[in-house]
Design a protein around this motif. Structure first.
Motif, short mmCIF file in Angstrom:
data_model
loop_
_atom_site.label_atom_id
_atom_site.label_comp_id
_atom_site.label_asym_id
_atom_site.label_seq_id
_atom_site.Cartn_x
_atom_site.Cartn_y
_atom_site.Cartn_z
N GLY A 238 0.81 -1.21 0.00
CA GLY A 238 0.00 0.00 0.00
C GLY A 238 0.84 1.26 0.00
N ALA A 239 1.89 1.28 0.84
CA ALA A 239 2.77 2.44 0.90
C ALA A 239 3.56 2.60 -0.40
N SER A 240 3.97 1.48 -1.00
CA SER A 240 4.75 1.55 -2.23
C SER A 240 3.93 2.09 -3.39
N ILE A 241 2.68 1.64 -3.50
CA ILE A 241 1.82 2.14 -4.58
C ILE A 241 1.63 3.65 -4.43
N GLY A 242 1.40 4.09 -3.21
CA GLY A 242 1.23 5.52 -2.98
C GLY A 242 2.50 6.30 -3.29
N ALA A 243 3.66 5.77 -2.86
CA ALA A 243 4.92 6.47 -3.09
C ALA A 243 5.28 6.52 -4.57
#
Length: 260
Positions: A238-243
């Protein structure tokens, strides 16, 4: 089956701790709400689409669960198109309606952003069992047990409210009160449901107090809520997609921060 009923399946996502799903959705949303541009939302939506197949929802269940998002996104985009920011070339100006390059770009960004934030949240929520979520909130995030158990009890009653509404409608029609006056019928049923809900809530609160749910002593839990490698992996995704989405927006120069 109600759209509020959690989906059961054999995909691995069903065995992931619900608080990890909640954390992943919040992290993803955090990256997407800091900017209002179409690039970051489009990148996020593409990356999310690659993962929806792993959620264990077939096509019919997916669109049935996310129907509200598919309806809300175009409506929000239409409003932004007609009354959005005025910038660049103007195509239509009529009283309060003002369609320009700026409003068109903003409308596209709004539609994509609602889809990018709403679709994964709904899909992840569809795979969450309320009891598992309550266990995770209490044991992993250490939220107060009174709050967690009260929220769980309220969530469990939603399906009962839907059944009560149907029963009230059938009862009123059986007495000849539901054939005319839709507004009056709705108001009467809503008031009856409110009274019934207050009575049921009072009884439930008394029953829970009698069973020691409101005690000040530390609680024990029937099932252990585990937060392991699978949970950390989902949070990282989730954090990677956002970043990555925000990074792509910055790299292309399309980023438009909401503040600043």
């Amino acid at each position: 089956m109600s759209i509020l009923t959690p989906v059961r399946g054999t995909a691995r996502i069903y065995t992931v701790n619900p608080v990890a799903k909640l954390a992943a959705a919040l992290l993803l949303s955090g990256f997407l709400i800091v900017t209002i541009d179409w690039v970051s939302a489009a990148v996020a939506l593409v990356l999310e689409s690659l993962l929806f197949a792993k959620a264990g929802l077939d096509g019919r269940a997916f669109f049935r669960r996310t129907a509200a998002i598919w309806i809300a996104a175009p409506l929000a985009g239409l409003t932004t198109l007609l009354y959005g920011v005025q910038d660049g070339r103007t195509y239509l100006e009529l009283w309060l309606i003002h369609i320009s390059d700026g409003s068109i770009v903003l409308a596209i960004a709004t539609v994509l952003r609602i889809l990018a934030i709403g679709l994964p949240a709904v899909v992840l929520f569809a795979t969450i069992d309320p009891t598992d979520l309550a266990d995770g909130l209490a044991q992993v995030w250490h939220l107060p047990s009174r709050f967690v158990l009260g929220a769980l009890a309220g969530l469990r009653l939603i399906s009962l409210f839907l059944d009560d509404w149907r029963q009230l409608e059938l009862a009123r029609r059986a007495r000849g009160l539901g054939d005319t006056g839709r507004v009056r019928r709705f108001a009467g049923q809503a008031f009856a449901l409110l009274v019934l809900s207050l009575r049921r809530g009072s009884k439930l609160a008394t029953a829970m107090e009698a069973r020691g749910f409101g005690g000040s002593t530390p609680r024990t839990w029937a099932r252990e809520s585990v937060f392991g490698s699978r949970e950390w992996l989902l949070v990282a995704i989730g954090a990677s997609i956002g970043a990555v989405s925000l990074g792509a927006s910055i790299a292309t120069g399309a980023v438009r921060f909401v503040v600043g």
